[in-house]
Design an enzyme around this catalytic site. Structure first.
Site, mmCIF file in Angstrom:
data_model
loop_
_atom_site.group_PDB
_atom_site.id
_atom_site.type_symbol
_atom_site.label_atom_id
_atom_site.label_comp_id
_atom_site.label_asym_id
_atom_site.label_seq_id
_atom_site.Cartn_x
_atom_site.Cartn_y
_atom_site.Cartn_z
ATOM 1 N N ARG A 1 29.168 70.435 44.375
ATOM 2 C CA ARG A 1 28.766 70.336 42.968
ATOM 3 C C ARG A 1 27.251 70.520 42.861
ATOM 4 N NH1 ARG A 1 29.095 63.687 42.319
ATOM 5 N NH2 ARG A 1 27.350 63.346 43.714
ATOM 6 N N HIS B 1 36.226 61.368 59.446
ATOM 7 C CA HIS B 1 36.486 59.935 59.608
ATOM 8 C C HIS B 1 37.863 59.700 58.983
ATOM 9 C CE1 HIS B 1 36.010 55.658 59.790
ATOM 10 N NE2 HIS B 1 35.555 55.469 58.565
ATOM 11 N N GLU C 1 30.386 50.160 63.771
ATOM 12 C CA GLU C 1 29.268 50.086 62.824
ATOM 13 C C GLU C 1 29.088 48.680 62.265
ATOM 14 O OE1 GLU C 1 30.491 53.371 60.487
ATOM 15 O OE2 GLU C 1 31.665 52.224 59.063
HETATM 16 P P1 NAD Z 1 26.779 62.145 52.700
HETATM 17 O O1 NAD Z 1 26.674 60.974 51.827
HETATM 18 O O2 NAD Z 1 25.640 62.483 53.581
HETATM 19 O O3 NAD Z 1 27.043 63.486 51.900
HETATM 20 C C1 NAD Z 1 28.000 63.600 50.945
HETATM 21 C C2 NAD Z 1 27.893 64.922 50.180
HETATM 22 O O4 NAD Z 1 28.910 64.871 49.210
HETATM 23 C C3 NAD Z 1 26.572 65.106 49.452
HETATM 24 O O5 NAD Z 1 26.204 66.459 49.579
HETATM 25 C C4 NAD Z 1 26.897 64.772 48.009
HETATM 26 O O6 NAD Z 1 26.219 65.605 47.085
HETATM 27 C C5 NAD Z 1 28.373 65.055 47.922
HETATM 28 N N1 NAD Z 1 29.017 64.090 47.012
HETATM 29 C C6 NAD Z 1 28.702 62.786 46.838
HETATM 30 N N2 NAD Z 1 29.511 62.213 45.925
HETATM 31 C C7 NAD Z 1 30.349 63.190 45.527
HETATM 32 C C8 NAD Z 1 31.406 63.225 44.589
HETATM 33 N N3 NAD Z 1 31.754 62.145 43.893
HETATM 34 N N4 NAD Z 1 32.055 64.403 44.425
HETATM 35 C C9 NAD Z 1 31.712 65.505 45.128
HETATM 36 N N5 NAD Z 1 30.705 65.531 46.023
HETATM 37 C C10 NAD Z 1 30.041 64.384 46.209
HETATM 38 O O7 NAD Z 1 28.142 61.954 53.550
HETATM 39 P P2 NAD Z 1 28.292 61.815 55.126
HETATM 40 O O8 NAD Z 1 27.568 60.604 55.608
HETATM 41 O O9 NAD Z 1 28.007 63.142 55.757
HETATM 42 O O10 NAD Z 1 29.841 61.497 55.248
HETATM 43 C C11 NAD Z 1 30.811 62.517 55.123
HETATM 44 C C12 NAD Z 1 32.000 62.160 55.994
HETATM 45 O O11 NAD Z 1 31.595 62.164 57.355
HETATM 46 C C13 NAD Z 1 32.577 60.768 55.729
HETATM 47 O O12 NAD Z 1 33.962 60.831 55.911
HETATM 48 C C14 NAD Z 1 31.945 59.926 56.833
HETATM 49 O O13 NAD Z 1 32.692 58.781 57.163
HETATM 50 C C15 NAD Z 1 31.943 60.931 57.965
HETATM 51 N N6 NAD Z 1 31.000 60.649 59.043
HETATM 52 C C16 NAD Z 1 29.691 60.433 58.746
HETATM 53 C C17 NAD Z 1 28.788 60.206 59.764
HETATM 54 C C18 NAD Z 1 27.312 60.002 59.462
HETATM 55 O O14 NAD Z 1 26.584 59.720 60.387
HETATM 56 N N7 NAD Z 1 26.815 60.138 58.247
HETATM 57 C C19 NAD Z 1 29.220 60.215 61.115
HETATM 58 C C20 NAD Z 1 30.566 60.507 61.382
HETATM 59 C C21 NAD Z 1 31.441 60.722 60.326
HETATM 60 MG MG MG Z 2 30.642 56.222 63.620
#
Ligand code: NAD
Ligand code: MG
Length: 339
Positions: free
Chosen positions: A42, A101, A188
């Protein structure tokens, strides 16, 4: 870095939905590995970033329609709505839905269409590291899992995706959605984020209340943690013991088990039981639906702690500490999950 011709994803298009911490790293690594990658994001900062990175960008629904595999990488709490609105009506029959995840599938927040392969590729590290390690020719190790396999291709697709993000360079381990979700949450909560930060803050407060200078307490309890963590990361307990003094070793071996003891273990078991029963998931989903009042209040209190003031002042004298690490694309308030 080329796509191997036997890849289950050769000739298939991958849509990355959510261009945040993981999304950006996956998209860039897959592109550089020779895959056909588009981004569904978005409007906002993350979308601007994807455009600046030279990727084809569209709305999430359009991306889902154009893809063979959709990686759903928005924050966990936002995923059910994105799946229902943008993915379920648009992803082609026999397509694949990938998570980083297992939370929403494991805790029943998303029940994917029966014709879709449902797979997990979970890097064991934050997105910035997934990208940085890939660029350095290394890789953050990944877990992968299969929840649904109507095409018979689910495992091959998961493995090809993990290879593409560099996750196989450090070793790929097969797991289940349940195991990944429960151990990730436990890690975590009890160790990586919750456990370590409480240990640091409690140590800092103990020194302050005994009258020591905050600056000295900060260096001791927060700053020096990195040295120890690096040694553990590189070579486990053995490497740490080789590098610390005999006095530090004796203190560690005799005092450590008094600070973290059987009562801590009992509370760790409670935390794990709340995760496994679904109690934590229900609490977090309800909190998110209520607009996060408790989460935001707790976070504000955490960030107002005196250790943050002392730390900011001391770190400002060492600007190199914060250099060279790419800024997180999403604002902190957009990022409910830390690890
Ligand atoms: P993030 O918060 O960094 O990014 C989310 C993205 O989604 C952003 O670009 C945002 O603009 C968009 N977004 C936010 N709300 C939204 C909505 N309502 N509708 C549409 N788009 C939206 O997310 P992340 O930390 O990369 O996590 C993503 C996935 O990866 C999750 O399932 C998380 O558990 C998993 N994960 C994250 C990590 C980490 O270190 N951050 C590690 C392993 C797995
Ligand atoms: Mg983890």
């Amino acid at each position: 870095m080329t796509t191997r011709s036997n890849d289950a994803l050769a000739g298939q298009r991958i849509a990355i939905i959510g261009y945040g911490s993981q999304g950006r790293a996956h998209a860039l690594n897959l592109r550089d590995s020779g895959f056909d990658v588009i981004v569904g994001q978005r409007a906002g900062k993350s979308r601007d970033q994807a455009i600046a990175d030279g990727l084809p960008v569209m709305d999430p629904a359009e991306a889902a329609k154009a893809a063979d595999l959709v990686a759903l990488l928005t924050p966990d709490m936002a995923q059910p709505a994105v799946y229902a609105e943008a993915i379920a009506p648009n992803l082609k029959a026999g397509g694949a839905l990938l998570f980083a995840h297992g939370f929403n599938v494991h805790f029943g927040q998303i029940a994917p269409r029966a014709d879709l392969d449902v797979i997990l590729v979970a890097p064991k590290g934050p997105g910035a590291l997934v990208r940085r390690e890939y660029e350095a020719g290394h890789g953050v190790p990944c877990l992968y899992a299969i929840q649904q396999d109507p095409t018979g291709q689910a495992k091959a697709r998961a493995q090809a995706y993990a290879h593409g993000i560099g996750g196989a360079r450090g070793g790929l381990i097969e797991t289940s959605f349940a195991e990944e979700t429960e151990t990730d949450l436990f890690g975590e909560q009890a160790v990586l984020c919750g456990g370590v930060t409480e240990l640091v803050v409690q140590g800092f407060e103990t020194l302050i209340e005994a009258g020591y200078q905050p600056e000295v307490a900060y260096f001791e309890c927060m700053h020096e943690l990195k040295l120890i963590v690096d040694l553990l990361h590189e070579g486990g307990l053995s490497k740490m013991h080789r590098y610390i003094s005999e006095t530090a070793q004796y203190g560690d071996l005799t005092r450590g088990p008094r600070v973290i003891d059987a009562s801590t273990r009992a509370r760790m078991r409670e935390v794990l039981a709340e995760i496994r029963s679904g109690q934590f998931a229900r609490e977090w989903v309800a909190e998110y639906r209520a607009g996060n009042p408790r989460y935001q209040a707790l976070k504000a209190a955490d960030l107002a702690h005196p250790i943050e003031r002392v730390g900011a002042e001391l770190r400002s004298r060492m600007p190199w500490l914060d250099a060279g690490r790419p800024a997180q694309p999403a604002a902190p308030t957009e990022r409910p999950e830390a690890a």
